[in-house]
Design a protein around this motif. Structure first.
Motif, PDB file in Angstrom:
ATOM      1  N   THR A  63       0.809  -1.219   0.000  1.00  0.00           N
ATOM      2  CA  THR A  63       0.000   0.000   0.000  1.00  0.00           C
ATOM      3  C   THR A  63       0.838   1.264   0.000  1.00  0.00           C
ATOM      4  O   THR A  63       0.302   2.361  -0.153  1.00  0.00           O
ATOM      5  N   THR A  64       2.193   1.117   0.162  1.00  0.00           N
ATOM      6  CA  THR A  64       3.088   2.280   0.153  1.00  0.00           C
ATOM      7  C   THR A  64       4.171   2.068  -0.889  1.00  0.00           C
ATOM      8  O   THR A  64       4.532   0.931  -1.223  1.00  0.00           O
ATOM      9  N   ASP A  65       4.769   3.166  -1.428  1.00  0.00           N
ATOM     10  CA  ASP A  65       5.845   3.105  -2.409  1.00  0.00           C
ATOM     11  C   ASP A  65       7.171   2.782  -1.732  1.00  0.00           C
ATOM     12  O   ASP A  65       7.313   2.872  -0.506  1.00  0.00           O
ATOM     13  N   VAL A  66       8.169   2.396  -2.587  1.00  0.00           N
ATOM     14  CA  VAL A  66       9.511   2.115  -2.085  1.00  0.00           C
ATOM     15  C   VAL A  66      10.147   3.412  -1.609  1.00  0.00           C
ATOM     16  O   VAL A  66       9.940   4.480  -2.202  1.00  0.00           O
ATOM     17  N   ASN A  67      10.957   3.304  -0.578  1.00  0.00           N
ATOM     18  CA  ASN A  67      11.631   4.478  -0.041  1.00  0.00           C
ATOM     19  C   ASN A  67      12.769   4.858  -0.987  1.00  0.00           C
ATOM     20  O   ASN A  67      13.869   4.300  -0.939  1.00  0.00           O
ATOM     21  N   VAL A  68      12.506   5.786  -1.893  1.00  0.00           N
ATOM     22  CA  VAL A  68      13.493   6.185  -2.896  1.00  0.00           C
ATOM     23  C   VAL A  68      14.698   6.850  -2.244  1.00  0.00           C
ATOM     24  O   VAL A  68      15.844   6.662  -2.663  1.00  0.00           O
ATOM     25  N   GLY A  69      14.480   7.591  -1.237  1.00  0.00           N
ATOM     26  CA  GLY A  69      15.585   8.271  -0.562  1.00  0.00           C
ATOM     27  C   GLY A  69      16.593   7.289   0.004  1.00  0.00           C
ATOM     28  O   GLY A  69      17.809   7.494  -0.092  1.00  0.00           O
ATOM     29  N   GLY A  70      16.106   6.199   0.588  1.00  0.00           N
ATOM     30  CA  GLY A  70      17.024   5.200   1.133  1.00  0.00           C
ATOM     31  C   GLY A  70      17.855   4.531   0.050  1.00  0.00           C
ATOM     32  O   GLY A  70      19.057   4.274   0.227  1.00  0.00           O
ATOM     33  N   VAL A  71      17.221   4.240  -1.101  1.00  0.00           N
ATOM     34  CA  VAL A  71      17.959   3.628  -2.206  1.00  0.00           C
ATOM     35  C   VAL A  71      19.032   4.577  -2.731  1.00  0.00           C
ATOM     36  O   VAL A  71      20.167   4.183  -3.013  1.00  0.00           O
ATOM     37  N   VAL A  72      18.691   5.854  -2.856  1.00  0.00           N
ATOM     38  CA  VAL A  72      19.659   6.838  -3.350  1.00  0.00           C
ATOM     39  C   VAL A  72      20.827   6.971  -2.391  1.00  0.00           C
ATOM     40  O   VAL A  72      21.999   7.042  -2.793  1.00  0.00           O
ATOM     41  N   VAL A  73      20.539   6.977  -1.103  1.00  0.00           N
ATOM     42  CA  VAL A  73      21.615   7.081  -0.113  1.00  0.00           C
ATOM     43  C   VAL A  73      22.532   5.861  -0.182  1.00  0.00           C
ATOM     44  O   VAL A  73      23.764   5.967  -0.109  1.00  0.00           O
ATOM     45  N   PHE A  74      21.940   4.684  -0.373  1.00  0.00           N
ATOM     46  CA  PHE A  74      22.751   3.463  -0.462  1.00  0.00           C
ATOM     47  C   PHE A  74      23.664   3.489  -1.689  1.00  0.00           C
ATOM     48  O   PHE A  74      24.858   3.174  -1.608  1.00  0.00           O
ATOM     49  N   LEU A  75      23.105   3.881  -2.847  1.00  0.00           N
ATOM     50  CA  LEU A  75      23.917   3.937  -4.067  1.00  0.00           C
ATOM     51  C   LEU A  75      25.009   4.993  -3.963  1.00  0.00           C
ATOM     52  O   LEU A  75      26.141   4.787  -4.419  1.00  0.00           O
ATOM     53  N   ALA A  76      24.679   6.141  -3.362  1.00  0.00           N
ATOM     54  CA  ALA A  76      25.688   7.187  -3.201  1.00  0.00           C
ATOM     55  C   ALA A  76      26.815   6.721  -2.287  1.00  0.00           C
ATOM     56  O   ALA A  76      27.999   6.972  -2.542  1.00  0.00           O
ATOM     57  N   GLY A  77      26.461   6.031  -1.215  1.00  0.00           N
ATOM     58  CA  GLY A  77      27.498   5.503  -0.332  1.00  0.00           C
ATOM     59  C   GLY A  77      28.371   4.469  -1.021  1.00  0.00           C
ATOM     60  O   GLY A  77      29.593   4.427  -0.828  1.00  0.00           O
ATOM     61  N   LEU A  78      27.746   3.608  -1.861  1.00  0.00           N
ATOM     62  CA  LEU A  78      28.515   2.601  -2.587  1.00  0.00           C
ATOM     63  C   LEU A  78      29.481   3.249  -3.580  1.00  0.00           C
ATOM     64  O   LEU A  78      30.655   2.853  -3.686  1.00  0.00           O
TER      65      LEU A  78
END
Length: 223
Positions: free
Chosen positions: A27-42
């Motif tokens: 019922t809710t969308d994926v947390n885009v901010g968390g994915v972006v933070v993970f990719l930026a850290g990688l």
């Protein structure tokens, strides 16, 4: 009486009922901010790791060059490759290089595959060119060679030079004898069968070419 006996003695299954709290799907969308933070850290980690490896490689390479010392005759190979060390060659590669070096030092033997027939014919052809035509000899001070036929004519006209022995000959030692000039058994020149066949084939080819040229000249209308 029930007919589905396989359901006997089985616990009663609770039926799933949908509600507003458990609709059965997201019922809710994926947390885009968390994915972006993970990719930026990688990506940041990869950049830092690359910079670290590059700096460490430079440091190690500098220490190796310092240990090798200045470029001299013992380090010409390294200086030619901009200081890079040559990779250790494998055993087959080293054997191939050694074989190439030996082949360069000792060329292959030039063997005749026709028992020297063609080589002899070529030698006699070169001699015929010198004997039958005028030529210049650079090795003899630009001396002019004349054909053998012309030389024989001049000798017949002027005569041979006569060698006069000295009036007082030196006494012979014990066991010595005066040399006597004898006529040779042959003229010193004999063509081989292969050479005679080659000359005959060459003459036949020349006759054919002359006949073909004459026939072509007859067929060509005069201008």
């Amino acid at each position: 009486m029930p007919t589905n006996d396989h359901d006997l003695n089985q616990p009663h299954r609770k039926k799933y009922t949908r509600s507003s709290e458990t609709p059965g799907y997201e019922t809710t969308d994926v947390n885009v901010g968390g994915v972006v933070v993970f990719l930026a850290g990688l990506m940041g980690f990869l950049v830092v790791f690359f910079v670290f490896c590059y700096v460490m490689g430079k440091v190690i390479n500098g220490q190796l060059q310092e240990a090798d010392g200045r470029a001299d005759k013992w380090h010409q190979a390294a200086a030619a490759n901009n200081g890079k060390r040559q990779d250790l060659a494998s055993n087959p590669e080293m054997e191939q290089k050694e074989l190439n070096r030996l082949t360069t030092s000792f060329p292959e033997p030039r063997l005749d595959i026709d028992d020297g027939n063609q080589a002899t014919a070529d030698l006699h052809a070169r001699e015929d060119l010198l004997l039958d035509h005028y030529s210049v000899s650079p090795a003899e001070g630009q001396a002019i060679r004349i054909p053998i036929e012309r030389a024989m004519e001049l000798i017949a006209q002027r005569g041979l030079l006569v060698f006069t022995q000295p009036a007082t000959a030196a006494p012979l030692m014990v066991g010595d004898a005066r040399p006597e000039v004898q006529a040779p058994l042959t003229t010193g020149f004999a063509r081989t069968g292969y050479e005679l066949d080659t000359i005959e084939a060459r003459e036949q080819k020349m006759d054919f070419n002359r006949a073909e040229s004459a026939a072509h000249a007859e067929l060509t209308p005069a201008k």
